[in-house]
Design a protein around this motif. Sequence first.
Motif, PDB file in Angstrom:
ATOM      1  N   GLY A  53      45.725  35.921  34.219  1.00 23.88           N
ATOM      2  CA  GLY A  53      44.628  36.870  34.375  1.00 23.88           C
ATOM      3  C   GLY A  53      43.437  36.523  33.515  1.00 23.88           C
TER       4      GLY A  53
ATOM      5  N   HIS B 103      45.901  44.942  37.549  1.00 21.39           N
ATOM      6  CA  HIS B 103      45.003  44.503  38.620  1.00 21.39           C
ATOM      7  C   HIS B 103      43.663  45.221  38.564  1.00 21.39           C
TER       8      HIS B 103
ATOM      9  N   GLY C 203      40.268  43.269  38.060  1.00 19.78           N
ATOM     10  CA  GLY C 203      39.202  43.436  39.043  1.00 19.78           C
ATOM     11  C   GLY C 203      37.919  43.930  38.402  1.00 19.78           C
TER      12      GLY C 203
END
Length: 141
Positions: A24, A99, A103
Amino acid sequence: MSFVIIVLTAMAAGLGGWAGIYLGLHQVQAPAGLDIIVHRQIHLTADQDRQLAVLEAHFAELRKTRQAEMQSANADLAEAIGAQHAYGQKAQEAVARFHAAMGALQEDTIRHVFAMRAVMTPEQARQFDDSVAKALTSPAS
């Protein structure tokens, strides 16, 4: 035997958390490379340098906050995996939080790129656009 299962589960959770953070965080590092390109390849005025320094400081704080959110979500994921030994509700919530933070960081990154671009002359912006396109289309390292 149950102790071995607990230890293996904890190790798997830790590995999963580390992988999530590693992947990530490395997927959102383009701005640092672009900042280097901007300062080394695009000839900026002193005023532009000052304006970009403010933008970069602001973005660094946003990135730090988002990365902390991802790390927190991964810690919750590790805990959920250790407690539930399955991809249950708590694990799903932790993944969703990760997530969402990742994002949000990507959106922050795009806003940062456009804010940097807005400081540039049309010619500088063209060079910057070329660098952005290359950064987005080159294979991940």
